[in-house]
Structure formats: structure tokens, C-alpha cells
Design a protein around this motif. Structure first.
Motif, short mmCIF file in Angstrom:
data_model
loop_
_atom_site.label_atom_id
_atom_site.label_comp_id
_atom_site.label_asym_id
_atom_site.label_seq_id
_atom_site.Cartn_x
_atom_site.Cartn_y
_atom_site.Cartn_z
N SER A 111 0.86 -1.19 0.00
CA SER A 111 0.00 0.00 0.00
C SER A 111 0.89 1.23 0.00
O SER A 111 1.96 1.23 -0.60
N ARG A 112 0.51 2.28 0.68
CA ARG A 112 1.34 3.48 0.74
C ARG A 112 1.17 4.13 2.11
O ARG A 112 0.29 3.78 2.90
N VAL A 113 2.03 5.13 2.36
CA VAL A 113 1.99 5.86 3.62
C VAL A 113 1.54 7.29 3.35
O VAL A 113 2.02 7.94 2.41
N LEU A 139 2.76 9.75 0.40
CA LEU A 139 2.24 11.06 0.03
C LEU A 139 2.42 11.98 1.23
O LEU A 139 1.95 11.68 2.33
N TYR A 140 3.10 13.09 1.03
CA TYR A 140 3.24 14.08 2.09
C TYR A 140 1.97 14.93 2.14
O TYR A 140 1.53 15.46 1.12
N ILE A 147 -5.15 14.39 4.35
CA ILE A 147 -5.10 12.94 4.53
C ILE A 147 -6.46 12.32 4.20
O ILE A 147 -6.56 11.32 3.47
N ILE A 148 -7.52 12.92 4.74
CA ILE A 148 -8.87 12.40 4.53
C ILE A 148 -9.25 12.41 3.05
O ILE A 148 -9.81 11.44 2.52
N ASP A 149 -8.90 13.47 2.36
CA ASP A 149 -9.23 13.60 0.93
C ASP A 149 -8.49 12.59 0.07
O ASP A 149 -8.99 12.17 -0.99
N ASN A 150 -7.29 12.19 0.49
CA ASN A 150 -6.45 11.32 -0.33
C ASN A 150 -6.42 9.86 0.15
O ASN A 150 -5.80 9.02 -0.49
N TYR A 151 -7.07 9.59 1.27
CA TYR A 151 -7.00 8.26 1.86
C TYR A 151 -7.66 7.20 0.97
O TYR A 151 -8.74 7.40 0.42
N LYS A 152 -6.97 6.07 0.85
CA LYS A 152 -7.51 4.89 0.17
C LYS A 152 -7.40 3.71 1.13
O LYS A 152 -6.47 3.64 1.93
N GLN A 153 -8.34 2.79 1.04
CA GLN A 153 -8.35 1.65 1.95
C GLN A 153 -7.01 0.91 1.91
O GLN A 153 -6.49 0.59 0.85
N GLY A 154 -6.46 0.68 3.08
CA GLY A 154 -5.18 -0.01 3.19
C GLY A 154 -4.01 0.92 3.44
O GLY A 154 -2.91 0.47 3.80
N ASP A 155 -4.21 2.24 3.25
CA ASP A 155 -3.13 3.20 3.50
C ASP A 155 -2.71 3.19 4.97
O ASP A 155 -3.53 2.98 5.87
N VAL A 156 -1.44 3.45 5.19
CA VAL A 156 -0.88 3.63 6.53
C VAL A 156 -0.73 5.13 6.78
O VAL A 156 -0.29 5.87 5.90
N LEU A 173 -9.24 10.80 12.05
CA LEU A 173 -8.23 9.87 11.55
C LEU A 173 -8.52 8.45 12.02
O LEU A 173 -8.34 7.48 11.27
N LYS A 174 -8.98 8.32 13.26
CA LYS A 174 -9.27 6.99 13.80
C LYS A 174 -10.44 6.31 13.09
O LYS A 174 -10.55 5.09 13.10
N LYS A 175 -11.30 7.12 12.48
CA LYS A 175 -12.43 6.57 11.73
C LYS A 175 -11.99 6.01 10.37
O LYS A 175 -12.69 5.21 9.76
N LEU A 176 -10.81 6.42 9.91
CA LEU A 176 -10.35 6.02 8.58
C LEU A 176 -9.78 4.61 8.55
O LEU A 176 -9.97 3.88 7.58
N THR A 177 -9.05 4.24 9.60
CA THR A 177 -8.27 3.01 9.50
C THR A 177 -8.14 2.33 10.86
O THR A 177 -8.55 2.88 11.89
N SER A 178 -7.57 1.16 10.88
CA SER A 178 -7.38 0.41 12.13
C SER A 178 -6.23 1.01 12.92
O SER A 178 -5.36 1.71 12.39
N ASP A 179 -6.21 0.70 14.23
CA ASP A 179 -5.14 1.21 15.10
C ASP A 179 -3.77 0.76 14.62
O ASP A 179 -2.78 1.50 14.76
N GLU A 180 -3.68 -0.42 14.03
CA GLU A 180 -2.40 -0.95 13.58
C GLU A 180 -1.79 -0.09 12.46
O GLU A 180 -0.58 -0.04 12.32
#
Length: 273
Positions: A111-113, A139-140, A147-156, A173-180
Motif C-alpha cells: 500500500s502506501r503511507v 504522500l506528504y 489525509i482524509i481527501d487522499n486516503y484509500k483503503q489499506g493506507d498507513v 483519523l481513527k475513523k479512517l483506519t485500524s489502530d495498527e
């Protein structure tokens, strides 16, 4: 005067570890010392670490270092765009930064960061250059909305370890992805931010250097909460504000502020009637 002490005063583990490593390394050092970045944003700590030894900061052209010099990487980490192979290197990168970045790289292979931090901060240069060195897509981002606008599932998602998020931003941010896959502010810094929200005091003093990103972020939050918030670096600056303080006074500090300075300030305030 009544004083309330923070639970998290003084230097963090990363600063203490870096200072200890450098002091041990340079005890009998005969080489020229080149620092990639300042070891600690405090003159007292720097004087204690280096005592009578001279040092230089690596310049922008990176041409003031030779192979027989001692090159020291600070707790903020190394900029991997500068190849240090062949140099005598002492790496003092904070173990927390190393561990979280190594883990982020491990889970971001396919994926990507998305990274958020101050672009000129040494930690940002360390993070982005290591991602590039490890061939990780990234992506900086300039703010949380980016971050929210550019987020794709699986991103770190990685946040600079001293970057101040609001509660709302953290929640989004916590709504976007898992804690890991979400790496937030360093707990050594974060705990100082959160503590401000539960303090019952009339005034607050943040003790730290204005060149320290976590100290300035801590003061920014303090100003939002307290009507009487002050930012000082030393005992001399306390004299400029002491007559404006209203008790009780809460004392907190940045993560590179030596306990000796804090103790001096506490003593003066405690003895003030």
C-alpha cells in the motif's frame, strides 16, 4: 505561591538516551564532531553533553565532513538522502521513532503511507527519506483534511511524533483506519498535551526552548485553555512574568527541558508570597 507540577516534567526517553550515548562516545574522542541535527534544544543539556568539546552542524551542502570525522545522528533520525557509508557514525535515533517507522514500513509493503508533519522538521526528513530508501509509496500531506481527501483503503497514516492534533482531528483519523495502521503523536509528548485538559489552575507556565517543536505545540494548546499562559526558557525569563501570575500555577515542560531549570523555577515560585 501554590504550584501544581505536571506528571511529565523533564526530558523524554529519546533525549536522555541520545545524550547518554553521545557522552559515552566522546569521552576520549580526538576526532572532529559533526552533528546532523542538534542533540537537544537546550543550551544547558548541550553544554553538559559536550563539555569542552567543539562540534559543528552538518551544513546544507554537506561538505564540511570528512571520512575520519565522527558523525552523530540525533534522536530525530537520519536523512537517508545523505549517504553515510564510510563515515564513523554514532546513531542516536529515538528507539520509539525507529520501531514505529520500521513497523509502518512492514505493513505498508503493498500500500502506501500518508505522512503529516512539518516539512522542515528533521523527523519529517528522516521519515520521508527512509520511506523512499525502502521503496515505499508515500504522500506528504499538509493537514488532516489532506489525509482524509487522499486516503484509500489499506493506507498507513503516520503523524510526526511531536505534531499537535485536535481531538476532532484525531477522531477523524481513527475513523479512517485500524489502530495498527495509524501512528499518532509520541506518548511522551501526547501525555503532556492531554494533561492540560484536566488541570485546575489559574496560570500555566510552559518551560522549554522556542526552537523545540513539542514545546511550542504545548504552549499553543496551553493558550487555548488558560487565560494566563506563559512560555519561558529559564529562570531569568521568570522574572519578567512572575508578578502577573495567579495561583495556583501549573508547571509543565517540553521534552528537552532539563530538570535543573524546572527545579530552580519551582523554588522561586514556591517561596513567593
Amino acid at each position: 505561591m501554590e504550584i501544581i507540577r505536571s506528571k511529565y516534567l523533564g526530558p523524554c526517553h529519546g533525549v536522555l538516551s541520545a545524550c547518554s550515548k553521545v557522552k559515552d562516545m566522546i569521552k576520549n574522542n580526538k576526532k572532529k564532531i559533526i552533528l546532523e541535527n542538534i542533540i537537544a534544544h537546550n543550551e544547558i543539556i548541550m553544554s553538559d553533553v559536550f563539555e569542552n568539546q567543539d562540534f559543528e552542524l552538518l551544513n546544507a551542502e554537506k561538505n564540511n565532513i570528512n571520512a575520519d570525522d565522527l558523525f552523530i545522528i540525533s534522536a530525530h533520525g537520519h536523512d537517508f538522502s545523505f549517504d553515510v557509508n564510510g563515515y564513523d557514525v554514532l546513531d542516536c535515533t529515538c528507539s520509539y521513532l525507529n520501531q514505529r517507522l520500521d513497523h509502518a514500513i512492514k505493513i505498508a509493503k503493498d500500500s502506501r503511507v500518508l505522512y503529516l508533519g512539518k516539512q522542515t522538521h528533521p523527523e519529517t526528513k528522516f521519515t520521508l527519506s527512509k520511506l523512499k530508501n525502502e521503496k515505499i509509496k508515500y504522500l506528504y500531506c499538509i493537514n488532516v483534511q489532506d489525509i482524509i481527501d487522499n486516503y484509500k483503503q489499506g493506507d498507513v497514516i503516520i503523524i510526526q511524533s511531536t505534531y499537535l492534533l485536535t481531538k476532532d482531528e484525531e477522531g477523524r483519523l481513527k475513523k479512517l483506519t485500524s489502530d495498527e495502521k495509524l501512528f499518532l503523536t509520541c506518548p511522551f509528548v501526547y501525555n503532556r498535551f492531554i494533561e492540560l485538559e484536566s488541570v485546575n489552575a489559574e496560570s500555566i507556565i510552559v518551560i522549554g526552548s522556542r526552537s523545540s517543536s513539542n514545546s511550542t505545540a504545548l504552549f499553543a494548546k496551553a493558550k487555548d485553555i488558560f487565560a494566563n499562559a506563559y512560555f519561558i526558557e529559564n529562570l531569568m525569563q521568570l522574572n519578567d512574568i512572575i508578578n502577573y501570575l495567579k495561583a495556583p500555577v501549573f508547571i509543565t515542560s517540553g521534552t528537552s527541558t532539563p530538570l535543573s531549570i524546572i527545579s530552580e523555577i519551582e523554588k522561586v515560585l514556591t517561596n513567593k508570597t
